[in-house]
Scaffold this active site. Sequence first.
Site, PDB file in Angstrom:
ATOM      1  N   ASP A 179       1.142  -1.168   0.048  1.00  0.00           N
ATOM      2  CA  ASP A 179       0.352  -0.014   0.022  1.00  0.00           C
ATOM      3  C   ASP A 179       1.149   1.580   0.101  1.00  0.00           C
ATOM      4  OD1 ASP A 179      -1.380   2.589   0.880  1.00  0.00           O
ATOM      5  OD2 ASP A 179      -2.954   1.373   1.395  1.00  0.00           O
ATOM      6  N   HIS A 180       1.352   1.709  -0.981  1.00  0.00           N
ATOM      7  CA  HIS A 180       1.794   3.079  -1.221  1.00  0.00           C
ATOM      8  C   HIS A 180       2.067   3.777  -0.365  1.00  0.00           C
ATOM      9  CE1 HIS A 180      -0.392   5.015  -4.457  1.00  0.00           C
ATOM     10  NE2 HIS A 180       0.814   6.261  -3.845  1.00  0.00           N
ATOM     11  N   HIS A 242      -6.374   2.952   1.237  1.00  0.00           N
ATOM     12  CA  HIS A 242      -4.914   4.170   1.550  1.00  0.00           C
ATOM     13  C   HIS A 242      -5.467   4.629   2.690  1.00  0.00           C
ATOM     14  CE1 HIS A 242      -2.494   3.035  -1.868  1.00  0.00           C
ATOM     15  NE2 HIS A 242      -3.375   3.996  -3.557  1.00  0.00           N
TER      16      HIS A 242
HETATM   17  C1  BG6 Z   1      -3.543   4.096  -6.240  1.00  0.00           C
HETATM   18  C2  BG6 Z   1      -4.919   4.450  -6.592  1.00  0.00           C
HETATM   19  O1  BG6 Z   1      -3.744   3.270  -5.556  1.00  0.00           O
HETATM   20  O2  BG6 Z   1      -3.451   5.565  -5.659  1.00  0.00           O
HETATM   21  C3  BG6 Z   1      -5.138   4.991  -7.470  1.00  0.00           C
HETATM   22  O3  BG6 Z   1      -4.678   3.393  -7.353  1.00  0.00           O
HETATM   23  C4  BG6 Z   1      -4.833   7.109  -7.862  1.00  0.00           C
HETATM   24  O4  BG6 Z   1      -6.421   6.090  -8.633  1.00  0.00           O
HETATM   25  C5  BG6 Z   1      -3.153   6.852  -6.615  1.00  0.00           C
HETATM   26  O5  BG6 Z   1      -4.857   8.294  -8.262  1.00  0.00           O
HETATM   27  C6  BG6 Z   1      -2.640   8.677  -5.638  1.00  0.00           C
HETATM   28  O6  BG6 Z   1      -1.697   8.212  -5.219  1.00  0.00           O
HETATM   29  P1  BG6 Z   1      -1.127   9.250  -4.821  1.00  0.00           P
HETATM   30  O7  BG6 Z   1       0.588   8.371  -3.526  1.00  0.00           O
HETATM   31  O8  BG6 Z   1      -0.373  10.192  -6.304  1.00  0.00           O
HETATM   32  O9  BG6 Z   1      -1.775  10.164  -3.740  1.00  0.00           O
END
Ligand code: BG6
Length: 486
Positions: A179-180, A242
């Site tokens: 989960d980044h 997230h």
């Molecule tokens: C991803 C989603 O996990 O996270 C995308 O699949 C989303 O839909 C993205 O745009 C958002 O990541 P960040 O790091 O740009 O907030």
Amino acid sequence: MVSRVIPVDPFDLVIFGGTGDLARRKILPALYRRFCAGQIEADVQITGAARREMDADGYRAFVAEAIASAEMAEGRRPDTASQAEFLKMLDYVTIDALGEAGWDRLSAGTRNERIRAYYFSVAPRFFGPLAERLHLYGLADASARIVVEKPFGRDLASARDLNRVLAGYFNECQIYRIDHYLGKETVQNLMAIRFGNMLFEPLWNSQYVDHIQITVAEEHGVGGRGDYYDRAGAMRDMMQNHLMQLLCLIAMEPPAKFDPDAVRDEKLKVIRALDPLGAGDVVRGQYRAAEGRPGYHEEVENPDSTTESFVALKARISNWRWAGTPFYLRTGKRLRERASEIAVVFKDAPHSIFGDDAGRHRNILTIKLQPNEGIELGVTIKEPGPGGMRLIDVPLDMTFAEALGPQDADFPDAYERLIMDVIRGNQTLFMRGDEVEAAWAWTDAAIRGWEERGEPPLTYETGSSGPQEALTLMLRDGRRWREIKA
Ligand code: BG6
Ligand code: NDP
């Protein structure tokens, strides 16, 4: 202040889907950045693996282009010498996740004694078959670990199936579910702020906190991922992972130590203490076309789609710490700005010695996740000047870039940290199987609810804060969302 870089042990990494969008935009540039930082040493092998026919030189050219565009997007110029050194570490295998092509070659080039990471950057339907083939070709030994991209299932049943399949070939301690958001600098700072300071923790409960709001707003639409997104929607794509992770980090009890299972046990308890969402607790929205920009239907090329691109909800945690303090969460695409934050809104002082004219003043601790990482504490002071005792709210603002200096505030991308954690064997910032299942169990019930009620999403204007009903969700409790502002 200069951040320390500790090199990781030698490793080999295979990126299944090494020619895909995520590998090109995130994974390969992240590896390059860590190489430039001195964290990865030269004796590392990074192998791209996909069906496309290509040799190692072709892959190096592909990766060089990927690095150049990622560096340019960050306003940097790739360093030619270090890029040439990095490219030497690359190899490519033409492979089919569903067939036998390429597996003998991958297996023959494997250095068994090494820490070996297999990154599943492919569509989820390949996760199981890849794990099975790694096992069949003798690559699923104790030195191996797998990194599994999202989405991890689309509901509880599919997540359970996937957990079962992966567990057939790998131990839980070898499975890294990404989960980044957990790799983002400020998200980890949440734990530092809470558990590294004496100041906040005594107030961190329903006796002092009126409510907490979490906003993850995106300015862009679904982009090139319309096909996937239209089958997912904001609840599955963002909320289940997230935002729930942010909720867990804000709400969890202090773990006894900063160790993977201690942290994940506490997060799991939060998810399990969430009350089921009722019909009035969730607002779904879908953006419509405006000012020459396409609406959701056009972007996903599905005029009948009832998938939500926005969701706002009111969550309640039934435990001693949080009973009575609601958590309002919202996320959506094509909103006013890209701005994500967590706001902890404290209760009013029990009695105002300044009388009714002084108005209502509240302390708010805001943790800004992106784009300008930092924390801000709103405090009430006297309005300067002679005259009566008038109160105003001012922010004690700490933008990390200002506090730390530009060098230390140049935070690594989430993927840089997470990939290094995989090599270090540290699972703290990865989701455990039971955590993912519990999160699905909670979101599934809400999804089932609106499906059974046959409720289509409300529409909202591109560039707005979402549907009006999302504002009502808070207004009816006498509260309001903070402005979406970077
Ligand atoms: C991803 C989603 O996990 O996270 C995308 O699949 C989303 O839909 C993205 O745009 C958002 O990541 P960040 O790091 O740009 O907030
Ligand atoms: P892409 O469609 O861009 O890339 C898919 C990759 O898989 C390609 O390299 C493709 O190459 C390879 N591939 C397809 N079929 C096979 C097969 N049978 N055997 C071996 N390789 C195969 O996808 P993304 O990079 O966008 O996404 C990858 C994963 O990351 C997905 O799970 C996605 O949900 C997740 N993700 C992506 C994000 C993003 O921003 N892109 C964000 C968050 C998660 P080839 O066709 O040559 O085989």
